[in-house]
Enzyme design. Structure first.
Site, short mmCIF file in Angstrom:
data_model
loop_
_atom_site.label_atom_id
_atom_site.label_comp_id
_atom_site.label_asym_id
_atom_site.label_seq_id
_atom_site.Cartn_x
_atom_site.Cartn_y
_atom_site.Cartn_z
CB SER A 92 -0.90 0.02 1.24
OG SER A 92 -0.11 0.19 2.40
N GLY A 93 2.12 1.17 0.32
CA GLY A 93 2.94 2.36 0.47
C GLY A 93 3.05 2.82 1.91
N GLY A 94 2.25 2.22 2.79
CA GLY A 94 2.26 2.63 4.19
C GLY A 94 3.62 2.50 4.84
CG PHE A 95 7.38 -0.60 5.70
CD1 PHE A 95 7.45 -0.92 7.04
CD2 PHE A 95 8.56 -0.53 4.98
CE1 PHE A 95 8.67 -1.20 7.66
CE2 PHE A 95 9.78 -0.80 5.57
CZ PHE A 95 9.83 -1.13 6.92
CG ASP A 145 -0.44 -0.80 7.33
OD1 ASP A 145 0.03 -0.35 6.27
OD2 ASP A 145 0.13 -1.68 8.00
CD GLN A 196 1.22 -2.87 11.32
OE1 GLN A 196 2.02 -3.23 12.19
NE2 GLN A 196 1.59 -2.69 10.06
N GLY A 223 4.40 -5.20 10.43
CA GLY A 223 5.13 -4.61 11.55
C GLY A 223 6.02 -5.57 12.30
CB CYS A 311 21.38 -25.80 -7.60
SG CYS A 311 20.36 -24.33 -7.92
CB CYS A 316 23.77 -24.24 -10.03
SG CYS A 316 23.95 -23.33 -8.48
#
Length: 385
Positions: A92-95, A145, A196, A223, A311, A316
Site C-alpha cells: 500500500s505504500g504505508g511502510f 496502514d 498491527q 510490523g 541445483c 549452477c
C-alpha cells in the site's frame, strides 16, 4: 471472485490454493520483490518464469513517485506494462511512508509527506492508496496502514492501531467504489487487511479479531522483522494467527530468511516476501542447503564447483563459483545477476519442497531436517579457514 481452498493442514501449517483473476497461487508461497516493477539484479519477467515465482510484489509508493500510476494505467495496468501474466500484489505504500519519519506528518485523513526523490509534497490516505493501486490494476491490493515501531509506547501503538482500523474500513469502501467504475483496470482487485500492534500481543489479538469481522479477501501480519527478535516475532505469530480466519490466506509481510519462512509456515502463514534473495545476491551472498556462502571469500577463487551441487538454476547449471567470484570482483553485472537468479530459484524451490512435504504429511520432519542443515552450515563456515 477469488477462491481460497484449504487442501491440507499439519498442525497449524496450511497447504492451500488461491484462485484469482490472474491465475491460481499454490501456497505456501514466496513472492518475488519487484519494487518498481522489476527485480533488482537485471532479472526480467522472462527469467522469472523460468525460475518459478508465482507472484510478483510491487510497491505503490515507489511506482507513484517514479513513472506514476496514471501513466501505467494508460498502458492497461502493471501486468501489461512489465509483461507479467501472473498475479501481482501491491504493497500500500504505508511502510515506505512511515519510514520517512523526518519527512511526514500523520493525521486522521492520512499522511502528509515529502518525496524522498525530489522533496515535493505528497498526501496519501486510504482513498489515495486504493486509487493508485486501482490504476496499477494489481491482483491483490494491500490496505493503507501505519507500521508503528516495535519500541513505540503502548499508548502510541493503541492509537495507531485504532486509526489503522478506521483506515481499513475506508479502504474497503473505496475499493468497492473503484471496482464498480467502467474504466477500472481490474474490477476483480482483491483487498488484504493488515494486523498491527508492535509486540503487544493483546493489542494484536484484539485487532485481529476486529479486522476478521470485515470479511476481507486475505489478512496480513505487518510490523514484524523491524527490530524485534526472532523469538518475539514467532511468539506474536503463535498468539495472533489463530485469531485470523483460517479460510482466508494469511501473509507475513517482509519476512524473511529461509529459517523464518519454515517457522512461519509452521504457524499458519501462506504468503511471504522479502528483499533478501535479491539484495544478498547483489552482494555475492548466496543461499544453499547448508547455509549462506559469501562468494567474495578467497577460498572460492579456484573452486570449480557450482554454487550448489544438483541445483537446477541457470547459474549452477553452467558456471563455477570461481567464475562467478571473478565476475563479482571485476564488478561485472553478470555476477550479480547470476547470484540473484540462484537465490530466487533457491527460495522458490524450497517453497515447492514445503508444499510437497505438506501434501505428503511430513512437513515437521522436513522442517527439522532443513533447519539442521542451515545450522550445520553455520558451524562449518564459522570454523572453516
Amino acid at each position: 471472485m477469488a477462491k481460497y481452498t484449504l487442501m491440507k493442514t499439519e498442525g497449524r501449517a496450511k497447504r492451500a490454493q488461491f484462485e484469482t483473476v490472474h491465475g491460481t497461487i499454490q501456497t505456501p508461497v514466496f513472492m518475488n520483490v519487484g519494487t518498481v516493477g522489476a527485480s533488482k539484479g537485471a532479472v526480467s519477467t522472462m527469467d522469472l518464469k523460468d525460475i518459478g515465482p508465482q507472484v510478483q510484489l510491487s510497491n505503490t509508493y515507489h511506482l507513484h513517485v517514479r513513472t506514476g500510476d496514471k501513466l501505467i494505467k494508460e498502458f492497461g495496468g502493471l501486468h501489461k506494462f512489465m509483461v507479467w501474466d501472473r498475479p501481482i500484489l501491491t504493497d500500500s505504500g504505508g511502510f515506505q511512508v512511515f519510514s520517512l519519519a523526518g519527512l511526514r506528518k500523520i493525521k486522521e485523513e492520512g499522511v502528509y509527506f515529502q518525496s524522498h526523490i525530489d522533496g515535493h509534497k505528497i498526501f496519501m490516505g486510504p482513498e489515495e492508496s486504493m486509487q493508485i493501486q486501482s490504476n496499477l490494476g494489481s491482483t491483490i491490493a494491500m490496505a493503507f496502514d501505519e507500521c508503528p515501531s516495535s519500541v513505540a509506547s503502548r499508548e502510541y501503538v493503541q492509537n495507531s492501531v485504532d486509526r489503522t482500523t478506521r483506515w481499513l474500513e475506508r479502504c474497503k469502501a473505496e475499493m468497492a467504489r473503484l471496482n464498480s467504475l467502467p474504466d477500472t483496470v481490474n474490477k476483480e482487485q482483491l483487498l488484504f487487511g493488515i494486523n498491527q500492534g508492535a509486540i503487544y500481543e493483546d493489542i494484536r489479538i484484539a485487532h485481529a479479531d476486529t479486522i476478521s469481522k470485515l470479511d476481507l479477501d486475505g489478512y496480513a501480519v505487518g510490523g514484524l522483522a523491524v527490530g524485534e527478535t526472532h523469538e518475539q516475532m514467532y511468539h506474536i505469530l503463535d498468539e495472533v494467527v489463530p485469531h485470523l480466519p483460517q479460510d482466508k490466506p494469511t501473509y507475513l509481510m517482509g519476512v524473511g530468511t529461509p529459517a523464518n519462512i519454515l517457522e512461519g509456515v509452521a504457524r499458519g502463514i501462506d504468503f511471504f516476501d522479502c528483499v533478501y534473495p535479491s539484495r544478498n545476491g547483489r552482494h555475492g551472498h548466496v543461499y544453499t542447503n547448508h547455509g549462506k556462502l559469501n562468494l567474495f571469500n578467497a577460498k572460492y577463487e579456484l573452486d570449480p564447483k557450482p554454487i550448489e551441487e544438483g541445483c537446477q538454476c541457470p547459474a549452477c547449471q553452467h558456471y563455477s563459483r570461481a567464475y562467478i567470484r571473478h565476475l563479482l570482483k571485476a564488478k561485472e553485472m553478470l555476477g550479480m545477476r547470476l547470484c540473484v537468479l540462484h537465490n530466487l530459484y533457491f527460495y522458490n524451490h524450497m517453497m515447492e519442497e514445503i508444499r510437497d512435504a505438506l501434501d505428503q504429511g511430513n512437513f515437521a520432519e522436513y522442517k527439522e531436517m532443513r533447519l539442521a542443515g542451515f545450522e550445520e552450515g553455520k558451524i562449518n563456515s564459522r570454523y572453516s579457514k
